[in-house]
Design a protein around this motif. Structure first.
Motif, mmCIF file in Angstrom:
data_model
loop_
_atom_site.group_PDB
_atom_site.id
_atom_site.type_symbol
_atom_site.label_atom_id
_atom_site.label_comp_id
_atom_site.label_asym_id
_atom_site.label_seq_id
_atom_site.Cartn_x
_atom_site.Cartn_y
_atom_site.Cartn_z
ATOM 1 N N VAL A 185 0.836 -1.201 0.000
ATOM 2 C CA VAL A 185 0.000 0.000 0.000
ATOM 3 C C VAL A 185 0.868 1.247 0.000
ATOM 4 N N ASP A 186 1.880 1.263 0.860
ATOM 5 C CA ASP A 186 2.723 2.452 1.001
ATOM 6 C C ASP A 186 3.484 2.768 -0.286
ATOM 7 N N ARG A 187 3.928 1.748 -0.989
ATOM 8 C CA ARG A 187 4.725 1.974 -2.193
ATOM 9 C C ARG A 187 3.922 1.772 -3.475
ATOM 10 N N GLU A 188 2.651 1.399 -3.330
ATOM 11 C CA GLU A 188 1.769 1.147 -4.474
ATOM 12 C C GLU A 188 2.374 0.090 -5.382
ATOM 13 N N TRP A 189 2.805 -0.970 -4.772
ATOM 14 C CA TRP A 189 3.392 -2.106 -5.475
ATOM 15 C C TRP A 189 2.419 -3.281 -5.497
ATOM 16 N N SER A 190 2.550 -4.105 -6.528
ATOM 17 C CA SER A 190 1.885 -5.401 -6.558
ATOM 18 C C SER A 190 2.887 -6.439 -6.050
ATOM 19 N N ILE A 191 2.566 -7.091 -4.933
ATOM 20 C CA ILE A 191 3.503 -8.001 -4.275
ATOM 21 C C ILE A 191 2.899 -9.406 -4.198
ATOM 22 N N THR A 192 3.672 -10.382 -4.638
ATOM 23 C CA THR A 192 3.311 -11.786 -4.483
ATOM 24 C C THR A 192 4.407 -12.484 -3.696
ATOM 25 N N VAL A 193 4.012 -13.184 -2.641
ATOM 26 C CA VAL A 193 4.952 -13.979 -1.851
ATOM 27 C C VAL A 193 4.793 -15.436 -2.261
ATOM 28 N N ILE A 194 5.905 -16.051 -2.641
ATOM 29 C CA ILE A 194 5.877 -17.429 -3.119
ATOM 30 C C ILE A 194 6.654 -18.308 -2.145
ATOM 31 N N PRO A 195 5.970 -19.015 -1.251
ATOM 32 C CA PRO A 195 6.678 -19.930 -0.364
ATOM 33 C C PRO A 195 7.227 -21.106 -1.178
ATOM 34 N N CYS A 196 8.517 -21.396 -0.976
ATOM 35 C CA CYS A 196 9.158 -22.454 -1.752
ATOM 36 C C CYS A 196 9.434 -23.697 -0.921
ATOM 37 N N ASP A 197 9.543 -23.531 0.381
ATOM 38 C CA ASP A 197 9.771 -24.652 1.281
ATOM 39 C C ASP A 197 9.622 -24.123 2.704
ATOM 40 N N TYR A 198 9.579 -25.007 3.657
ATOM 41 C CA TYR A 198 9.580 -24.556 5.048
ATOM 42 C C TYR A 198 10.329 -25.557 5.909
ATOM 43 N N GLU A 199 10.784 -25.079 7.052
ATOM 44 C CA GLU A 199 11.423 -25.911 8.065
ATOM 45 C C GLU A 199 10.571 -25.866 9.327
ATOM 46 N N PRO A 200 10.266 -27.036 9.912
ATOM 47 C CA PRO A 200 9.545 -27.031 11.183
ATOM 48 C C PRO A 200 10.392 -26.383 12.280
ATOM 49 N N LEU A 201 9.735 -25.682 13.191
ATOM 50 C CA LEU A 201 10.398 -25.105 14.347
ATOM 51 C C LEU A 201 9.862 -25.788 15.601
ATOM 52 N N SER A 202 10.774 -26.369 16.355
ATOM 53 C CA SER A 202 10.413 -27.035 17.601
ATOM 54 C C SER A 202 11.658 -27.123 18.458
ATOM 55 N N ALA A 203 11.527 -27.700 19.625
ATOM 56 C CA ALA A 203 12.687 -27.853 20.506
ATOM 57 C C ALA A 203 13.758 -28.734 19.870
ATOM 58 N N ASP A 204 13.352 -29.549 18.916
ATOM 59 C CA ASP A 204 14.298 -30.432 18.234
ATOM 60 C C ASP A 204 14.593 -29.959 16.812
ATOM 61 N N SER A 205 14.348 -28.693 16.541
ATOM 62 C CA SER A 205 14.513 -28.173 15.190
ATOM 63 C C SER A 205 15.953 -28.302 14.709
ATOM 64 N N ARG A 239 -0.674 -10.737 -2.341
ATOM 65 C CA ARG A 239 -1.189 -12.102 -2.228
ATOM 66 C C ARG A 239 -0.059 -13.045 -1.862
ATOM 67 N N VAL A 240 -0.434 -14.140 -1.244
ATOM 68 C CA VAL A 240 0.508 -15.211 -0.930
ATOM 69 C C VAL A 240 0.130 -16.412 -1.776
ATOM 70 N N ALA A 241 1.073 -16.902 -2.552
ATOM 71 C CA ALA A 241 0.806 -18.071 -3.383
ATOM 72 C C ALA A 241 0.580 -19.285 -2.491
ATOM 73 N N SER A 242 0.129 -20.356 -3.059
ATOM 74 C CA SER A 242 -0.203 -21.549 -2.298
ATOM 75 C C SER A 242 0.972 -22.019 -1.445
ATOM 76 N N THR A 243 0.662 -22.481 -0.235
ATOM 77 C CA THR A 243 1.698 -23.048 0.616
ATOM 78 C C THR A 243 1.718 -24.577 0.535
ATOM 79 N N SER A 244 1.042 -25.118 -0.489
ATOM 80 C CA SER A 244 1.167 -26.551 -0.770
ATOM 81 C C SER A 244 2.488 -26.739 -1.488
#
Length: 365
Positions: free
Chosen positions: A279-299, A352-357
């Motif tokens: 909004v502030d910069r009047e940009w079109s932004i898409t976030v594309i998650p490519c992978d993730y790592e679980p976070l836990s005490a055993d991460s 928008r955020v692309a699919s996290t599948s």
């Protein structure tokens, strides 16, 4: 304070770089690295296959890609004496008796460009990993005036220079200048590429850019870790990246690509700061998650990160992990999304955020 450090590759270095690239082609190493593609993360494959190579090509792989020591005469034959002297002078090569090893750097192929980067997990002489490959995929074929933020040893800058009108490459760590100089000479882009040494949050720019790549080092602290600024993204990982994105001059209809680590959970990413930025910069932004790592005490991800960067003393890791676990529980965070941020200017604000599948491998879409 910020500075502009102009590197001029002299005729000796340029001649040596030209001779070196010719030798890399003649040995077949350039073709081998091209065949492996993303060769910067294919070390295990190179190790596996080296025994089947011709002796000359095997020596080239050992010395240039796997940091193995070779006789000095062989090092000169593969690298040329001026380039070897450059590496020894910057501390990236080590000599022991009559042998030499490129102990701190390796040669990789980056979308058609030959680039020297740090050895695996080495941040001192230029990090290169899946994030580098992912953003390189997006920046290949860049046109117009280009800007590379967090340039390191210049792999994205020399890639963009192959097709761009001009490239400015910004890096805060000026000790990387001698290695950047080598990569600039090897890829013959001295007239197109201008390295600038300083803090991207302080430098001034002389106009808008058509293509901008941003790969700044950051990691969320979750309000627990005490990191140096070069690895500190603040509680949510966005601090350094947001400060850069709010001031880079992106041309109307220009394109920006950035990498980020964004905390979240199964419901999605904590990326409200990007929605506000659009909004502030009047940009079109898409976030594309490519992978993730679980976070836990055993991460394994967090433990290896803390260990690799020597952020926390070994005896204190369990205490820090307990504090991190409490912070994650309070904020309902259980994973870290490795994401590519794609920006287009001139089309009005949207987010928008692309699919996290997820089916990708880290940033490598």
């Amino acid at each position: 304070m910020s500075s502009v450090h102009s590197i001029t590759t002299d005729s000796v270095l340029n001649a040596a770089a030209g001779e070196f690239t010719a030798r890399v082609e003649e040995t077949g190493l350039a073709a081998l690295l091209r065949a492996y593609r993303t060769s910067g993360t294919r070390k295990s494959a190179l190790v596996r296959d080296r025994s089947s190579l011709t002796p000359y090509l095997r020596d080239a792989v050992d010395f240039l890609c796997l940091s193995q020591a070779v006789p000095r005469g062989e090092a000169v034959r593969l690298l040329t004496e001026p380039l070897l002297d450059q590496f020894v002078g910057m501390g990236a090569a080590s000599e022991s008796g009559e042998t030499v090893a490129l102990s701190q750097v390796r040669l990789i192929e980056h979308f058609g460009r030959l680039v020297f980067v740090g050895t695996a997990n080495n941040t001192g002489y230029g990090w290169y990993g899946r994030d580098s490959i992912g953003i390189g995929q997006q920046l290949a074929g860049a046109r117009g005036r280009c800007l590379d933020i967090g340039s390191s040893t210049g792999c994205q800058a020399v890639l963009m220079a192959a097709t761009a009108t001009s490239v400015q490459a910004v890096e805060i760590d000026e000790k990387l200048a001698p290695l950047f100089e080598v990569n600039l000479a090897v890829n013959q882009c001295g007239t197109t590429l201008q390295p600038r040494w300083g803090d991207a949050r302080e430098l001034t720019f002389d106009g808008d850019f058509d293509t901008i790549g941003v790969n700044v080092p950051m990691m969320p602290t979750f309000g627990v870790l005490d990191l140096p600024w070069t690895g500190d993204g603040g509680s949510d990982g966005s601090r350094l990246l947001e400060s850069v994105l709010r001031r880079v001059p992106l041309a109307s209809s220009g394109r920006l690509v950035a990498n980020s680590m964004i905390p979240g959970n199964a419901s999605g990413l904590d990326a409200e700061w990007l929605r506000k930025l659009s909004v502030d910069r009047e940009w079109s932004i898409t976030v594309i998650p490519c992978d993730y790592e679980p976070l836990s005490a055993d991460s394994a991800f967090v433990r290896s990160t803390l260990g690799n960067r020597a952020i926390v003393a070994e005896e204190a890791v369990d205490t820090v992990m307990a504090e991190l676990s409490a912070s994650w529980a309070a904020s309902r965070t259980d994973r870290m999304y490795f994401s590519t941020i794609s920006v287009t200017a001139g089309g009005g604000p949207s987010f928008r955020v692309a699919s996290t599948s997820l089916g990708g491998e880290r940033w490598s879409l």
